[in-house]
Design an enzyme around this catalytic site. Structure first.
Site, PDB file in Angstrom:
ATOM      1  N   HIS A  63       0.850  -1.190   0.000  1.00  0.00           N
ATOM      2  CA  HIS A  63       0.000   0.000   0.000  1.00  0.00           C
ATOM      3  C   HIS A  63       0.889   1.246   0.000  1.00  0.00           C
ATOM      4  O   HIS A  63       2.101   1.165   0.218  1.00  0.00           O
ATOM      5  CB  HIS A  63      -0.953   0.017   1.194  1.00  0.00           C
ATOM      6  CG  HIS A  63      -0.287   0.117   2.537  1.00  0.00           C
ATOM      7  ND1 HIS A  63       0.479  -0.893   3.078  1.00  0.00           N
ATOM      8  CD2 HIS A  63      -0.276   1.120   3.459  1.00  0.00           C
ATOM      9  CE1 HIS A  63       0.912  -0.527   4.272  1.00  0.00           C
ATOM     10  NE2 HIS A  63       0.483   0.702   4.519  1.00  0.00           N
ATOM     11  N   HIS A  65       1.611   3.914   1.860  1.00  0.00           N
ATOM     12  CA  HIS A  65       2.051   4.668   3.015  1.00  0.00           C
ATOM     13  C   HIS A  65       3.580   4.657   2.985  1.00  0.00           C
ATOM     14  O   HIS A  65       4.201   3.645   2.643  1.00  0.00           O
ATOM     15  CB  HIS A  65       1.520   4.078   4.315  1.00  0.00           C
ATOM     16  CG  HIS A  65       0.122   4.517   4.640  1.00  0.00           C
ATOM     17  ND1 HIS A  65      -0.690   3.879   5.546  1.00  0.00           N
ATOM     18  CD2 HIS A  65      -0.606   5.572   4.161  1.00  0.00           C
ATOM     19  CE1 HIS A  65      -1.849   4.503   5.628  1.00  0.00           C
ATOM     20  NE2 HIS A  65      -1.819   5.528   4.801  1.00  0.00           N
ATOM     21  N   ASP A  67       6.078   4.384   4.957  1.00  0.00           N
ATOM     22  CA  ASP A  67       6.931   3.394   5.606  1.00  0.00           C
ATOM     23  C   ASP A  67       6.925   2.051   4.885  1.00  0.00           C
ATOM     24  O   ASP A  67       7.606   1.117   5.303  1.00  0.00           O
ATOM     25  CB  ASP A  67       6.533   3.218   7.079  1.00  0.00           C
ATOM     26  CG  ASP A  67       5.070   2.850   7.273  1.00  0.00           C
ATOM     27  OD1 ASP A  67       4.217   3.395   6.552  1.00  0.00           O
ATOM     28  OD2 ASP A  67       4.779   2.031   8.161  1.00  0.00           O
ATOM     29  N   HIS A  68       6.190   1.982   3.773  1.00  0.00           N
ATOM     30  CA  HIS A  68       6.168   0.762   2.969  1.00  0.00           C
ATOM     31  C   HIS A  68       6.677   0.979   1.549  1.00  0.00           C
ATOM     32  O   HIS A  68       6.839   0.001   0.812  1.00  0.00           O
ATOM     33  CB  HIS A  68       4.755   0.182   2.927  1.00  0.00           C
ATOM     34  CG  HIS A  68       4.262  -0.286   4.262  1.00  0.00           C
ATOM     35  ND1 HIS A  68       4.249  -1.607   4.638  1.00  0.00           N
ATOM     36  CD2 HIS A  68       3.806   0.414   5.333  1.00  0.00           C
ATOM     37  CE1 HIS A  68       3.792  -1.710   5.880  1.00  0.00           C
ATOM     38  NE2 HIS A  68       3.518  -0.499   6.326  1.00  0.00           N
ATOM     39  N   HIS A 143      -7.321  -1.306   5.472  1.00  0.00           N
ATOM     40  CA  HIS A 143      -6.481  -0.266   6.030  1.00  0.00           C
ATOM     41  C   HIS A 143      -7.068   1.092   5.619  1.00  0.00           C
ATOM     42  O   HIS A 143      -8.115   1.159   4.974  1.00  0.00           O
ATOM     43  CB  HIS A 143      -5.039  -0.443   5.548  1.00  0.00           C
ATOM     44  CG  HIS A 143      -4.024   0.323   6.326  1.00  0.00           C
ATOM     45  ND1 HIS A 143      -4.066   0.441   7.700  1.00  0.00           N
ATOM     46  CD2 HIS A 143      -2.934   1.035   5.925  1.00  0.00           C
ATOM     47  CE1 HIS A 143      -3.055   1.175   8.107  1.00  0.00           C
ATOM     48  NE2 HIS A 143      -2.349   1.551   7.056  1.00  0.00           N
ATOM     49  N   ASP A 213      -0.345  -3.887   6.766  1.00  0.00           N
ATOM     50  CA  ASP A 213      -1.182  -3.093   7.659  1.00  0.00           C
ATOM     51  C   ASP A 213      -2.664  -3.393   7.454  1.00  0.00           C
ATOM     52  O   ASP A 213      -3.193  -3.283   6.348  1.00  0.00           O
ATOM     53  CB  ASP A 213      -0.934  -1.610   7.406  1.00  0.00           C
ATOM     54  CG  ASP A 213       0.488  -1.195   7.732  1.00  0.00           C
ATOM     55  OD1 ASP A 213       1.337  -2.085   7.865  1.00  0.00           O
ATOM     56  OD2 ASP A 213       0.739   0.018   7.842  1.00  0.00           O
ATOM     57  N   HIS A 271       5.829  -4.754  12.463  1.00  0.00           N
ATOM     58  CA  HIS A 271       5.213  -3.427  12.331  1.00  0.00           C
ATOM     59  C   HIS A 271       4.905  -2.841  13.709  1.00  0.00           C
ATOM     60  O   HIS A 271       3.814  -2.356  13.977  1.00  0.00           O
ATOM     61  CB  HIS A 271       3.950  -3.491  11.457  1.00  0.00           C
ATOM     62  CG  HIS A 271       3.543  -2.147  10.922  1.00  0.00           C
ATOM     63  ND1 HIS A 271       2.627  -1.333  11.561  1.00  0.00           N
ATOM     64  CD2 HIS A 271       3.911  -1.476   9.798  1.00  0.00           C
ATOM     65  CE1 HIS A 271       2.455  -0.221  10.854  1.00  0.00           C
ATOM     66  NE2 HIS A 271       3.232  -0.289   9.784  1.00  0.00           N
TER      67      HIS A 271
END
Length: 304
Positions: A63, A65, A67-68, A143, A213, A271
């Protein structure tokens, strides 16, 4: 048995800490390498894990975001500087395509390899990658933005042929594959030796489910039933279950409930929220529900 391993490059969440890198893993299966998620700092962790840049075949982004996915463009740029020539396939939500193209056009002129983007429908469970030995399919998750997990499955293996039967019946090497595919053997006297006497059952296929997530999904276990190893985000301990629900995350106990209900082999947690200096509490809460639970950490390698 051919290796099927998970290399943990990062297991932290959105807020940077000195303990953890952002989310990223490498799946090693039958001498092929695939990356799942690519948070900031991933290419540094590749170096530390002694994983050669050129051996990575594809990247799967769960996805959009940061941090990914913030590490993706920098990693591609570095691949260009190290002389990569093989295509790199990127699988991710459709909106990633335009952003990736703009970044490549601006920062990555003159790459000597193709970056091939494959848009993924995060709301459908579908096979998005397949070769002769494995498949990768999506796992729809819940999410705050479109998000999916990924399920890596080995294709069924062939039975093992018994060496003693080969020798006893003088079976030529040229016929071994036919027998593995189910053929009987006719000996010199015309006697039929049934396949069941010539072989032993194949090694069971292995599978790995990466659930990025997501808030707790009571039906998720049905999509990943019986997988060998499950990674499920475990951002919070149970006393923050309300926060987990609000921000579409899960507790380690909820991750363990999914693992228990899916009858998986083992559960990997990750995570972690930056609020935890020690994730032992998360592990204990998971093990109360599903004893075969483990904390991930940077540099750890898990056999599937």
């Amino acid at each position: 048995m051919n290796p099927f391993r998970i290399h943990v490059l990062g297991c932290g969440s959105a807020l940077p800490t000195l303990q953890h890198y952002a989310s990223s893993q490498v799946v090693e299966i039958r001498e092929k390498l695939f990356m799942i998620d690519c948070g900031e700092g991933t290419q540094i962790q590749l170096r530390r894990s002694h994983i050669h840049f050129s051996k990575l075949l594809a990247v799967f982004i769960s996805h959009l975001h940061g941090d990914h996915c913030f590490g993706l463009l920098g990693m591609i740029s570095s691949f260009g500087m190290t002389g990569r020539t093989a295509p790199l396939h990127i699988y991710g939500p459709a909106d990633l395509g335009a952003m990736l193209k703009q970044g490549l056009d601006y920062f990555c002129h003159g790459l000597e390899f193709d970056v091939v983007f494959h848009a993924v429908d995060t709301e459908q469970s579908a096979v998005i990658f397949e070769d002769k030995s494995l498949t990768v399919e999506t796992i729809p998750l819940q999410h705050r933005v479109p998000c999916c997990g990924f399920l890596f499955r080995e294709k069924p293996m062939l039975p093992h042929i018994r060496r003693d039967m080969i020798d006893f019946h003088h079976i030529p090497i040229s016929q071994i594959n036919n027998i593995k595919m189910g053929a009987d053997w006719i000996d010199a006297d015309g006697k039929i030796i049934p396949n069941a006497r010539l072989t032993t059952p194949a090694t069971p296929s292995r599978s790995y489910a990466y659930c990025s997530d997501t808030r707790y999904m009571s039906h998720l276990h049905r999509m990943i039933s019986g997988v060998s190893t499950l990674y499920h985000e475990s951002t919070y301990a149970s006393d923050n279950e309300g926060r987990a629900r609000l921000y579409y995350h899960s507790t380690s106990r909820q991750a363990a409930i999914v693992a228990r209900d899916a009858h998986v082999g083992k559960l990997l947690l990750g995570h972690y929220s930056a609020r935890y200096n020690d994730e032992t509490r998360l592990l204990h809460e998971a093990q109360e529900v599903f004893p075969n639970s483990y904390l991930t950490k940077e540099g750890a390698v898990f056999d599937v």
